[in-house]
Design a protein around this motif. Structure first.
Motif, short mmCIF file in Angstrom:
data_model
loop_
_atom_site.label_atom_id
_atom_site.label_comp_id
_atom_site.label_asym_id
_atom_site.label_seq_id
_atom_site.Cartn_x
_atom_site.Cartn_y
_atom_site.Cartn_z
N ASN A 133 0.81 -1.21 0.00
CA ASN A 133 0.00 0.00 0.00
C ASN A 133 0.85 1.27 0.00
N THR A 134 2.02 1.23 0.61
CA THR A 134 2.87 2.41 0.63
C THR A 134 3.61 2.61 -0.69
N GLY A 135 3.69 1.57 -1.52
CA GLY A 135 4.39 1.69 -2.80
C GLY A 135 5.89 1.55 -2.67
N LEU A 136 6.35 1.00 -1.57
CA LEU A 136 7.78 0.88 -1.31
C LEU A 136 8.45 -0.09 -2.28
N LEU A 137 7.83 -1.23 -2.54
CA LEU A 137 8.42 -2.21 -3.44
C LEU A 137 8.52 -1.68 -4.86
N LYS A 138 7.51 -0.96 -5.29
CA LYS A 138 7.52 -0.40 -6.63
C LYS A 138 8.67 0.58 -6.80
N GLU A 139 8.87 1.42 -5.78
CA GLU A 139 9.96 2.38 -5.83
C GLU A 139 11.31 1.69 -5.77
N LEU A 140 11.42 0.65 -4.96
CA LEU A 140 12.67 -0.09 -4.84
C LEU A 140 13.05 -0.73 -6.16
N ARG A 141 12.10 -1.36 -6.82
CA ARG A 141 12.39 -2.00 -8.11
C ARG A 141 12.76 -0.96 -9.16
N ALA A 142 12.14 0.20 -9.09
CA ALA A 142 12.46 1.26 -10.04
C ALA A 142 13.89 1.77 -9.82
N ARG A 143 14.34 1.80 -8.59
CA ARG A 143 15.68 2.29 -8.29
C ARG A 143 16.77 1.27 -8.61
N LEU A 144 16.40 -0.01 -8.65
CA LEU A 144 17.40 -1.05 -8.90
C LEU A 144 17.91 -1.05 -10.33
N THR A 145 17.07 -0.68 -11.28
CA THR A 145 17.47 -0.73 -12.69
C THR A 145 17.61 0.68 -13.23
N TYR A 146 18.51 0.83 -14.20
CA TYR A 146 18.71 2.13 -14.83
C TYR A 146 17.65 2.33 -15.89
N GLU A 147 17.04 3.50 -15.86
CA GLU A 147 16.03 3.84 -16.85
C GLU A 147 16.60 4.97 -17.71
N THR A 148 16.62 4.75 -19.01
CA THR A 148 17.16 5.77 -19.89
C THR A 148 16.28 7.01 -19.83
N PRO A 149 16.85 8.17 -20.09
CA PRO A 149 16.06 9.41 -20.04
C PRO A 149 14.86 9.39 -20.98
N SER A 150 15.03 8.78 -22.16
CA SER A 150 13.90 8.73 -23.10
C SER A 150 12.79 7.82 -22.57
N ALA A 151 13.17 6.70 -21.94
CA ALA A 151 12.17 5.80 -21.37
C ALA A 151 11.45 6.47 -20.20
N GLU A 152 12.18 7.25 -19.42
CA GLU A 152 11.57 7.97 -18.29
C GLU A 152 10.57 9.00 -18.79
N ARG A 153 10.95 9.75 -19.84
CA ARG A 153 10.03 10.74 -20.41
C ARG A 153 8.78 10.05 -20.96
N LYS A 154 8.97 8.92 -21.62
CA LYS A 154 7.85 8.18 -22.20
C LYS A 154 6.90 7.70 -21.11
N ARG A 155 7.47 7.18 -20.02
CA ARG A 155 6.65 6.68 -18.90
C ARG A 155 5.88 7.82 -18.24
N LYS A 156 6.56 8.95 -18.02
CA LYS A 156 5.90 10.07 -17.38
C LYS A 156 4.81 10.66 -18.28
N LYS A 157 5.06 10.70 -19.58
CA LYS A 157 4.05 11.21 -20.51
C LYS A 157 2.82 10.30 -20.52
N ALA A 158 3.04 8.98 -20.51
CA ALA A 158 1.92 8.04 -20.48
C ALA A 158 1.12 8.18 -19.19
#
Length: 70
Positions: free
Chosen positions: A25-50
């Protein structure tokens, strides 16, 4: 910090299930998994836009009058 204090005579499995649910419920695991892998700037922009488009669609859907039920 998420903590779960076991209740008296509560099985460990039940307390563990409550802990996992609170972590989810706190979203801790989701944030942890996101921090473990590198996300390219273009992929980050695409995700945020979606996410922004999804929020906008949700906002528009809420502002519309309800559908007729007949």
């Amino acid at each position: 910090m998420t903590t779960v204090i076991p209740k008296p005579n509560e099985p460990v499995e039940v307390a563990l299930r409550r802990f996992r649910r609170s972590i989810e419920n706190t979203g801790l695991l989701k944030e942890l998994r996101a921090r473990l892998t590198y996300e390219t700037p273009s992929a980050e922009r695409k995700r945020k836009k979606a996410a922004a488009v999804a929020r906008l669609r949700k906002q528009i859907r809420r502002s519309l009058p309800p559908k007729k039920l007949y």
